[in-house]
Design an enzyme around this catalytic site. Structure first.
Site, mmCIF file in Angstrom:
data_model
loop_
_atom_site.group_PDB
_atom_site.id
_atom_site.type_symbol
_atom_site.label_atom_id
_atom_site.label_comp_id
_atom_site.label_asym_id
_atom_site.label_seq_id
_atom_site.Cartn_x
_atom_site.Cartn_y
_atom_site.Cartn_z
ATOM 1 N N SER A 183 0.795 -1.221 0.000
ATOM 2 C CA SER A 183 0.000 0.000 0.000
ATOM 3 C C SER A 183 0.827 1.271 0.000
ATOM 4 O O SER A 183 0.420 2.276 -0.559
ATOM 5 C CB SER A 183 -0.961 -0.017 1.186
ATOM 6 O OG SER A 183 -0.271 -0.255 2.386
ATOM 7 N N HIS A 188 -5.640 -3.146 -2.023
ATOM 8 C CA HIS A 188 -5.309 -2.177 -3.074
ATOM 9 C C HIS A 188 -5.329 -2.812 -4.457
ATOM 10 O O HIS A 188 -4.637 -2.344 -5.363
ATOM 11 C CB HIS A 188 -3.945 -1.537 -2.794
ATOM 12 C CG HIS A 188 -3.996 -0.521 -1.704
ATOM 13 N ND1 HIS A 188 -4.440 0.767 -1.902
ATOM 14 C CD2 HIS A 188 -3.711 -0.620 -0.380
ATOM 15 C CE1 HIS A 188 -4.393 1.434 -0.762
ATOM 16 N NE2 HIS A 188 -3.962 0.606 0.178
ATOM 17 N N LYS A 233 -12.367 0.569 -0.167
ATOM 18 C CA LYS A 233 -11.512 1.210 -1.171
ATOM 19 C C LYS A 233 -12.228 1.170 -2.521
ATOM 20 O O LYS A 233 -13.249 1.831 -2.684
ATOM 21 C CB LYS A 233 -10.137 0.556 -1.160
ATOM 22 C CG LYS A 233 -9.396 0.926 0.131
ATOM 23 C CD LYS A 233 -8.031 0.314 0.315
ATOM 24 C CE LYS A 233 -7.404 0.875 1.593
ATOM 25 N NZ LYS A 233 -6.683 -0.126 2.364
HETATM 26 C C1 LIG Z 1 -6.661 -0.415 3.853
HETATM 27 C C2 LIG Z 1 -5.981 -1.686 4.116
HETATM 28 C C3 LIG Z 1 -6.431 -2.559 5.116
HETATM 29 C C4 LIG Z 1 -7.523 -2.176 6.054
HETATM 30 O O1 LIG Z 1 -8.757 -2.197 5.403
HETATM 31 P P1 LIG Z 1 -10.034 -1.596 6.190
HETATM 32 O O2 LIG Z 1 -11.187 -2.278 5.557
HETATM 33 O O3 LIG Z 1 -10.001 -0.118 5.948
HETATM 34 O O4 LIG Z 1 -9.852 -1.941 7.609
HETATM 35 C C5 LIG Z 1 -5.804 -3.772 5.248
HETATM 36 N N1 LIG Z 1 -4.777 -4.134 4.443
HETATM 37 C C6 LIG Z 1 -4.303 -3.307 3.500
HETATM 38 C C7 LIG Z 1 -3.168 -3.748 2.635
HETATM 39 C C8 LIG Z 1 -4.876 -2.051 3.303
HETATM 40 O O5 LIG Z 1 -4.388 -1.232 2.383
#
Ligand SMILES: *Cc1c(COP(=O)(O)O)cnc(C)c1O
Length: 396
Positions: A184, A212, A243
């Site tokens: 990320s 991502h 996301k």
């Molecule tokens: C954003 C993210 C998370 C957390 O996701 P949420 O649903 O916002 O808790 C976990 N792992 C990665 C790689 C992320 O980028």
């Protein structure tokens, strides 16, 4: 009656500020989109995880509203007591079908999904082999499990082999390799074909975190397994609805039936936390339906990514190489990163500076992210702003 604790915390905060590590929050007064309104000003937005622009998509919003009208604001229960709605089952089926897995299970967030899986499926006789750059939620989830922990240098396949061998030498019963599909903070993609080869050779299972990737990478947005050709060789996938898939909230794990079934029995963030609201589930179902067909949006996203990356490289910026819509600009120094972010904001572009503990010390950066919600004009505007701000701050 804090008996000195509050003063101690204030001193810690003062130190964070002095180190240039304070994270301030930008207050947005519009929907999340290619541009956002901040304090009455419109800014081009390069820091949302809104890769396909579904966060304010009319059909996603409509599905959310309709389900909320029909079924209320929430379930007021965990899933196993009386919190399982038809929409939850529909969303789980939709995720499983989309990612071509036996089944899927929902969590309040992907942080919870990653927090719950390792201690549920692995015991003290087992080994988890984790990439050093994995997301904080994986690190915490691994900490909560009783399995033995092995870490391999990020994307270093020689080190992964060494760690698998070490786990074998230590007599591990089962081994699980876990990696972000897309890292990320850096935007590069895990070497899944080689990870799966090593997994086969050492009889390890493979789990990836696709936060991502799901929805915008690979054929039909099926993520890094589709993109890299690893496909069904990846056993377990965790992901988010926060996301690309609508931007609301919620996480999931998709994988083999016994994994999902045991998570329903034992995963603590599933057993002891409220079910997703029906409106959120309905929005996510719609977002998956849209994402699966959104080749046009994926093409737009890829075009913006290529254009922005090459313009910034040409201008002399130091970018982390990669091919995903995450384009990090390295400033190394936290104060400089903050200055650059401020200079960009003054010029009408919203970006976020990342410093410790989100990235390692001395590796401060501005992470830009492309979105299909942007326009060609937004990209041109942003490129000009980066060049101007970069000269002002002395980065180029
Ligand atoms: C954003 C993210 C998370 C957390 O996701 P949420 O649903 O916002 O808790 C976990 N792992 C990665 C790689 C992320 O980028």
């Amino acid at each position: 009656m804090m008996h000195g604790l509050a003063d101690h915390l204030s001193a810690t905060l003062a130190q964070i500020r002095a180190d240039g590590l304070e994270k301030s929050e930008t207050v947005i007064g519009s929907s999340q989109s290619g541009t956002v309104t901040v304090g009455g000003r419109q800014l081009v937005n390069l820091c949302a995880n809104n890769y396909l622009g579904l966060a304010d998509h009319s059909e996603v919003v409509e599905a959310t509203i309709k389900a909320t009208e029909n079924f209320g604001s929430g379930m007021a229960s965990v899933r196993f007591i009386c919190g399982t709605h038809e929409l939850h089952k529909e969303l789980e089926n939709s995720v499983a079908r989309y990612l071509e897995k036996d089944d899927a299970i929902l969590f309040g967030s992907c942080f919870d999904a990653n927090g719950g899986i390792f201690e549920t499926i692995l015991g003290p006789e087992d080994a988890v082999i984790s990439d050093t750059l994995n997301h904080a939620s994986i690190i915490d989830g691994v900490r909560l499990s009783k399995a033995r922990r092995y870490r391999f240098q990020t994307s270093d396949m020689d080190d992964l082999r060494l760690q698998l061998q070490a786990a074998d030498d230590d007599g591990a019963r089962f081994k699980l390799i876990v990696t972000d599909g897309v890292f990320s903070m850096d935007g590069f993609i895990a070497n899944l074909p080689e990870i799966c080869n090593l997994a086969e050779q050492y009889r390890a299972a493979v789990m990836i975190d696709e936060c991502h990737a799901t929805g915008h990478l690979g054929e039909k947005g099926r993520g890094t397994p589709a993109l890299t050709g690893a496909g069904g060789r990846v056993d377990i996938i965790s992901g988010t609805f926060g996301k690309t898939l609508g931007g609301a909230m919620g996480g999931f794990i998709a994988g083999p039936q016994p994994v999902i079934d045991l998570l329903r029995q034992r995963a603590r963030p599933y057993l002891f936390s409220n079910a997703l609201p029906p409106g959120v589930a309905a929005g996510a179902i719609k977002a998956i339906e849209i994402a699966e067909k959104a080749d046009d949006l994926r093409r737009t996203l890829a075009n913006y990514t290529a254009r922005f990356r090459s313009a910034l490289t040409e201008a002399g910026f130091d970018l982390v190489p990669g091919e995903t819509p995450i384009i990090p600009l390295m400033l190394y120094d936290a104060v400089k990163a903050q200055k650059m972010a401020q200079a960009l904001r003054d010029r009408g572009v919203l970006v976020s500076a990342f410093s410790f503990p989100v990235v390692p010390r001395e590796k401060a950066r501005i992470r830009t992210q492309m979105s299909a919600a942007l326009t060609d004009e937004n990209i041109s505007f942003a490129i000009d702003a980066f060049i101007g701000a970069g000269r002002d701050v002395g980065v180029i």
